[in-house]
Design an enzyme around this catalytic site. Structure first.
Site, short mmCIF file in Angstrom:
data_model
loop_
_atom_site.label_atom_id
_atom_site.label_comp_id
_atom_site.label_asym_id
_atom_site.label_seq_id
_atom_site.Cartn_x
_atom_site.Cartn_y
_atom_site.Cartn_z
N THR A 153 16.34 -1.35 -2.75
CA THR A 153 17.71 -1.27 -2.66
C THR A 153 18.33 -0.06 -3.55
OG1 THR A 153 18.21 -3.44 -2.45
CG2 THR A 153 19.83 -2.28 -3.52
N ARG A 162 22.50 -13.64 6.69
CA ARG A 162 22.43 -13.44 4.96
C ARG A 162 22.77 -12.06 4.31
NH1 ARG A 162 19.88 -10.38 0.58
NH2 ARG A 162 19.31 -11.63 -0.92
N VAL A 163 23.70 -12.35 3.25
CA VAL A 163 24.26 -11.42 2.51
C VAL A 163 23.84 -11.59 0.92
CG1 VAL A 163 26.33 -9.86 1.68
CG2 VAL A 163 26.23 -10.89 3.91
N GLY A 164 23.32 -10.45 0.39
CA GLY A 164 22.86 -10.60 -0.95
C GLY A 164 24.03 -10.04 -2.08
N ASP A 165 23.67 -9.47 -3.25
CA ASP A 165 24.68 -9.18 -4.36
C ASP A 165 25.24 -7.83 -3.92
OD1 ASP A 165 22.00 -8.45 -4.76
OD2 ASP A 165 22.61 -7.76 -6.42
N THR A 195 19.86 -4.46 -8.81
CA THR A 195 18.95 -4.64 -7.83
C THR A 195 17.97 -5.72 -8.18
OG1 THR A 195 16.78 -3.77 -6.89
CG2 THR A 195 17.55 -2.71 -9.03
N GLY A 196 17.61 -6.50 -7.36
CA GLY A 196 16.64 -7.73 -7.55
C GLY A 196 17.06 -8.92 -6.76
N GLY A 215 18.72 -11.15 -4.99
CA GLY A 215 20.15 -11.24 -4.83
C GLY A 215 20.91 -12.49 -4.99
N1 ASP Z 1 19.66 -7.22 -4.25
C1 ASP Z 1 19.28 -7.01 -3.12
C2 ASP Z 1 19.50 -8.15 -2.07
O1 ASP Z 1 19.48 -9.26 -2.46
C3 ASP Z 1 17.85 -6.61 -2.90
C4 ASP Z 1 17.36 -5.67 -3.83
O2 ASP Z 1 17.79 -5.28 -4.82
O3 ASP Z 1 16.16 -4.82 -3.40
O4 ASP Z 1 19.95 -8.03 -0.95
#
Ligand code: ASP
Length: 318
Positions: A184, A212-215, A234-235, A237
């Site tokens: 990300t 699915r949607v992350g952060d 990043t992480g 989510g």
């Molecule tokens: N945070 C992102 C998500 O969960 C993934 C990432 O940071 O690589 O979609």
């Protein structure tokens, strides 16, 4: 007034994702190529600031460049969904006036961060998803469209194969996604006018399903900017959403007067792992203080400080 006349400090930080990135696993050539990509993005982003561009312009420029680089999980090189497609998410926020734009689940927009900027500038809304976001993109002449397979890369296809094999072997094991994501991208910038901005863009997590949607596209979770500081995360989510990570860091600075570094460490090294998640963050305040914090083995990152000193790094320990 030009940036030079204002003579305010400029600063920029970028990330290309956190996760389990073991030393020696990448190979020297890949490592060098990634660091060179990060350097090019720093050059371009900093040039925007140095020529009087706004922090918002700089983070858009930096993130759209990272989206075009296939090594990162955003734009070209995005991970695959469970059904072998790509659904992209991005957000951007201007600390000056707290304006924000975000898109999620777009599948034909080459640079989702550019579309997020158009949402901020040209729509009465903050967050558009899926088909509606694509319809809005149809009304925006500057937004380049591509077919979904344009985002394909072999590396990401192999990651999908492996994730699906793991899933077949043990559904339970496949639920533990710690360290499974990386790539990300995001940027935070401080401009000559004393304003900060942040942007984040992602393909999400490999093998994601059900829309699915992350952060990353969520203002307050993956991205935040206000008058004091700008943050891009990043992480894993789900944990960043549940801990409202980006806003929590900003709130500690605003309400408790925490230093940015302390606030970022409390959240990334304390709250997120305490709840079972992992990842990293880049943050920048209006005085040019930078905090780049991770609780994973690696996070692709680069920075330019107000005194002009700069660097790039991959691993937890330099
Ligand atoms: N945070 C992102 C998500 O969960 C993934 C990432 O940071 O690589 O979609």
């Amino acid at each position: 007034m030009s940036a030079r006349q204002l003579r305010k400090p400029l600063a920029l930080a970028i990330h290309g994702g956190a996760g389990v990135i073991e030393r020696n696993a990448l190979g020297a050539d890949v490592e060098r190529a990634i660091l060179a990509d990060l350097e090019r993005v720093l050059d371009a982003g900093h040039a925007v600031l140095a020529t009087g561009g706004t922090a918002l312009d700089a983070v858009e420029a930096a993130v759209s460049m990272l989206e075009d680089m296939p090594s990162f999980n955003a734009g070209r090189g995005s991970v695959f969904t469970a059904d072998g497609r790509h659904e992209l998410d991005a957000s951007i926020m201007d600390g000056h006036g707290r304006r924000a734009g975000a898109v999620a689940g777009v599948s034909t927009v080459r640079n989702p961060v550019r579309l997020a900027r158009r949402v901020l500038e040209d729509s009465p809304h903050v967050f558009l998803i899926g088909e509606g976001a694509e319809q809005f993109a149809d009304t925006q002449p500057g937004i380049e469209r591509v077919s979904n397979d344009w985002f394909d890369t072999e590396v990401r296809r192999e990651q999908l194969r492996q994730a699906q094999q793991r899933e077949q072997a043990a559904w339970h094991a496949s639920q533990d996604l710690r360290g499974q994501y990386f790539g990300t991208v995001g940027a935070v910038a401080l401009d000559a006018y004393g304003h900060v901005a942040a942007a984040t863009s992602t393909g999400g997590m490999t093998n994601k399903r059900w829309g699915r949607v992350g952060d990353s596209p969520l203002i307050g979770a993956g991205t935040w900017a206000d008058a004091r500081c700008a943050i891009s995360c990043t992480g894993w989510g789900e944990y960043y959403i549940r801990n409202a990570v980006a806003h929590d860091i900003a709130a500690r600075v605003a309400y408790r007067g925490d230093r940015l570094q302390a606030a970022a460490e409390d959240v990334i090294l304390g709250e997120v792992p305490a709840h079972g998640g992992d990842g990293g963050v880049i943050a920048l305040d209006r005085d040019g203080n930078l905090a780049l914090v991770l609780n994973t083995t690696g996070m692709y990152r680069g920075w330019v400080r107000p005194d002009g000193s700069r660097g790039t790094a991959i691993y937890q320990e330099p």
